[in-house]
Design a protein around this motif. Sequence first.
Motif, mmCIF file in Angstrom:
data_model
loop_
_atom_site.group_PDB
_atom_site.id
_atom_site.type_symbol
_atom_site.label_atom_id
_atom_site.label_comp_id
_atom_site.label_asym_id
_atom_site.label_seq_id
_atom_site.Cartn_x
_atom_site.Cartn_y
_atom_site.Cartn_z
ATOM 1 N N SER A 187 -1.803 11.092 6.827
ATOM 2 C CA SER A 187 -1.238 11.109 5.481
ATOM 3 C C SER A 187 -1.541 9.810 4.737
ATOM 4 C CB SER A 187 0.278 11.323 5.533
ATOM 5 O OG SER A 187 0.953 10.095 5.753
ATOM 6 N N ASN A 188 -1.439 9.852 3.428
ATOM 7 C CA ASN A 188 -1.735 8.684 2.601
ATOM 8 C C ASN A 188 -0.717 7.565 2.793
ATOM 9 O OD1 ASN A 188 -3.683 7.727 0.654
ATOM 10 N ND2 ASN A 188 -2.052 7.765 -0.878
ATOM 11 N N VAL A 189 0.529 7.919 3.104
ATOM 12 C CA VAL A 189 1.565 6.910 3.355
ATOM 13 C C VAL A 189 1.273 6.181 4.664
ATOM 14 C CG1 VAL A 189 4.013 6.515 3.807
ATOM 15 C CG2 VAL A 189 3.320 8.137 2.044
ATOM 16 N N VAL A 190 1.015 6.944 5.705
ATOM 17 C CA VAL A 190 0.707 6.362 7.017
ATOM 18 C C VAL A 190 -0.535 5.468 6.929
ATOM 19 C CG1 VAL A 190 -0.144 6.954 9.329
ATOM 20 C CG2 VAL A 190 1.851 8.125 8.399
ATOM 21 N N ALA A 191 -1.547 5.928 6.205
ATOM 22 C CA ALA A 191 -2.774 5.138 6.051
ATOM 23 C C ALA A 191 -2.502 3.827 5.323
ATOM 24 C CB ALA A 191 -3.833 5.941 5.314
ATOM 25 N N GLY A 192 -1.538 3.836 4.410
ATOM 26 C CA GLY A 192 -1.166 2.600 3.722
ATOM 27 C C GLY A 192 -0.620 1.570 4.695
ATOM 28 N N TYR A 228 0.825 -1.210 0.000
ATOM 29 C CA TYR A 228 0.000 0.000 0.000
ATOM 30 C C TYR A 228 0.859 1.260 0.000
ATOM 31 C CZ TYR A 228 -3.993 -3.010 1.022
ATOM 32 O OH TYR A 228 -4.978 -3.973 0.958
ATOM 33 N N VAL A 229 1.985 1.234 0.714
ATOM 34 C CA VAL A 229 2.893 2.374 0.708
ATOM 35 C C VAL A 229 3.469 2.577 -0.692
ATOM 36 C CG1 VAL A 229 5.097 3.246 1.583
ATOM 37 C CG2 VAL A 229 3.451 2.219 3.156
ATOM 38 N N LYS A 230 3.816 1.494 -1.360
ATOM 39 C CA LYS A 230 4.334 1.582 -2.734
ATOM 40 C C LYS A 230 3.289 2.197 -3.659
ATOM 41 C CE LYS A 230 6.634 -1.162 -6.327
ATOM 42 N NZ LYS A 230 5.816 -0.657 -7.450
ATOM 43 N N ASP A 231 2.030 1.825 -3.451
ATOM 44 C CA ASP A 231 0.963 2.422 -4.266
ATOM 45 C C ASP A 231 0.943 3.934 -4.095
ATOM 46 O OD1 ASP A 231 0.156 -0.011 -5.258
ATOM 47 O OD2 ASP A 231 -1.514 -0.249 -3.855
ATOM 48 N N ALA A 232 1.136 4.394 -2.860
ATOM 49 C CA ALA A 232 1.149 5.831 -2.595
ATOM 50 C C ALA A 232 2.302 6.505 -3.325
ATOM 51 C CB ALA A 232 1.238 6.092 -1.095
ATOM 52 N N PHE A 233 3.474 5.858 -3.321
ATOM 53 C CA PHE A 233 4.629 6.413 -4.022
ATOM 54 C C PHE A 233 4.432 6.355 -5.536
ATOM 55 C CE2 PHE A 233 6.621 6.283 0.052
ATOM 56 C CZ PHE A 233 7.699 7.150 -0.007
ATOM 57 N N LEU A 271 -3.864 13.354 2.091
ATOM 58 C CA LEU A 271 -4.936 12.390 1.880
ATOM 59 C C LEU A 271 -4.642 11.440 0.719
ATOM 60 C CD1 LEU A 271 -7.902 14.822 2.630
ATOM 61 C CD2 LEU A 271 -6.668 13.317 4.190
ATOM 62 N N GLY A 272 -5.658 10.880 0.092
ATOM 63 C CA GLY A 272 -5.464 9.915 -0.982
ATOM 64 C C GLY A 272 -6.285 8.660 -0.771
ATOM 65 N N GLU A 273 -6.124 7.705 -1.694
ATOM 66 C CA GLU A 273 -6.939 6.499 -1.685
ATOM 67 C C GLU A 273 -6.707 5.640 -0.454
ATOM 68 O OE1 GLU A 273 -9.879 3.953 -3.275
ATOM 69 O OE2 GLU A 273 -9.330 6.041 -3.601
ATOM 70 N N ASN A 274 -5.465 5.577 0.037
ATOM 71 C CA ASN A 274 -5.210 4.789 1.247
ATOM 72 C C ASN A 274 -5.990 5.329 2.440
ATOM 73 O OD1 ASN A 274 -3.481 2.799 0.253
ATOM 74 N ND2 ASN A 274 -1.646 4.031 0.574
ATOM 75 N N VAL A 275 -6.057 6.639 2.563
ATOM 76 C CA VAL A 275 -6.814 7.241 3.669
ATOM 77 C C VAL A 275 -8.287 6.871 3.555
ATOM 78 C CG1 VAL A 275 -7.551 9.394 4.764
ATOM 79 C CG2 VAL A 275 -5.196 9.154 3.960
ATOM 80 N N ASN A 276 -8.833 7.057 2.362
ATOM 81 C CA ASN A 276 -10.252 6.743 2.154
ATOM 82 C C ASN A 276 -10.556 5.279 2.472
ATOM 83 O OD1 ASN A 276 -10.566 9.373 1.238
ATOM 84 N ND2 ASN A 276 -10.366 8.806 -0.919
ATOM 85 N N GLN A 277 -9.712 4.396 1.978
ATOM 86 C CA GLN A 277 -9.968 2.969 2.163
ATOM 87 C C GLN A 277 -9.691 2.510 3.594
ATOM 88 O OE1 GLN A 277 -11.564 1.041 0.086
ATOM 89 N NE2 GLN A 277 -11.697 2.798 -1.302
ATOM 90 N N PHE A 278 -8.683 3.106 4.233
ATOM 91 C CA PHE A 278 -8.411 2.750 5.631
ATOM 92 C C PHE A 278 -9.606 3.108 6.502
ATOM 93 C CE2 PHE A 278 -5.485 3.517 9.534
ATOM 94 C CZ PHE A 278 -5.702 2.223 9.984
ATOM 95 N N GLU A 279 -10.183 4.280 6.253
ATOM 96 C CA GLU A 279 -11.390 4.677 6.985
ATOM 97 C C GLU A 279 -12.523 3.680 6.753
ATOM 98 O OE1 GLU A 279 -10.720 9.542 6.985
ATOM 99 O OE2 GLU A 279 -11.827 8.583 5.358
ATOM 100 N N ASN A 280 -12.733 3.336 5.499
ATOM 101 C CA ASN A 280 -13.823 2.402 5.167
ATOM 102 C C ASN A 280 -13.581 1.019 5.770
ATOM 103 O OD1 ASN A 280 -15.063 4.403 3.658
ATOM 104 N ND2 ASN A 280 -14.151 3.738 1.722
ATOM 105 N N GLU A 281 -12.343 0.545 5.657
ATOM 106 C CA GLU A 281 -12.026 -0.806 6.110
ATOM 107 C C GLU A 281 -12.092 -0.928 7.630
ATOM 108 O OE1 GLU A 281 -9.155 -1.447 2.202
ATOM 109 O OE2 GLU A 281 -8.252 -1.204 4.200
#
Length: 371
Positions: A235-240, A21-26, A34-44
């Motif tokens: 952050s999106n990295v941390v959320a990953g 997930y961190v690689k996806d952010a990079f 923010l970013g997709e990891n944040v959104n999905q971490f919240e949902n998950e």
Amino acid sequence: MGDRIFLSSPHMSDEGYEMQYVKDAFDTNWIAPLGENVNQFENELATKVGSKDAAALSSGTAAIHMALRAAGVVEGDIVFCPTLTFSATANPIIYQNAIPVFIDSDYETWNMCPKALEKAFEKYPNVKAVLVVHLYGLSADMDKIMELCKRHKVILIEDAAESLGTYYKGKHTGTFGEYGIFSFNGNKIITTSSGGMLVSNDEERISKVKFWSTQSRDQARHYQHSELGFNYRMSNVVAGIGRGQLKVLDKRVKKKNYIFEFYKKELGELEGVNFMPSNEWNEPNYWLSSLTLSGRVRPIDVMDALEKENIESRPVWKPMHLQPFFKKYDFIGIDVSERLFENGICLPSDTKMTDDDLFRVVEVIKGLWSK
């Protein structure tokens, strides 16, 4: 002296979920904000615990602060808070210029005592909110606490920083009150290095929290702010990292339970040793395996002996009403929290510990009883 045995240190997944997930952010250059990891971490996470919505924030402390604001706590309001907790539970009450009133523990749960809470309601009928903690992964007696809050029409906030993965009567802690918070600090059962989450079934208030925590930036072409804002978003990295960690939460709970049962089997027969309580309605995550001592061997003796062997341990939290900063605030109760602090110790509960590590810990402790 062997390798250091930690109390509870970060434990990344063997499968490498976090790095994916961190690689996806990079790869997508969504480092921040923010970013997709944040959104999905919240949902998950909301799905995992059974809550309708969630806001990923920079820390569990920030989540408590936002919960208090969402609950309408303002200057001069009274907030009931357990005294046996880490200061991060109480500090956000002060951020809001509100007034904490500290509530004693009971021996049955080590958490907020319903009887002391009832006395607090009698003394302070105009309280604005109750902030309950699930200490060391043990759930509070939620039925009694919720009944009191409902009777007095007071908002309930759960500090579940230490209890992600803990169930009370089959339901996740953090989902009984109007708001629940989780922490992903480095020592928690899963970690994002830092970070926290606020969950609630009130989707409108969660949306407001997301607004406040991104500096309360109004929807305008220019930078415009009509309310006080905070820089609290994850952050999106941390959320990953969090998304990967969430995949192994059940494994971590299982290992924490194994560690607790190991200690209980090996140390439970020693004179004066009493482990933290278990109740039929409680399925703890046993974040930290903790016990109290009532004989000639004292907690300081155990901690000193372990430290000599390069093994980390810790006292039970020092109650807030005994802390220099908070001693001016009222305390409701007797002395249960003080006794738990004086007699309690948290043993190493790192999920990377092997059986050899566990035997090393218990042999040091048993040695104190054989002298």
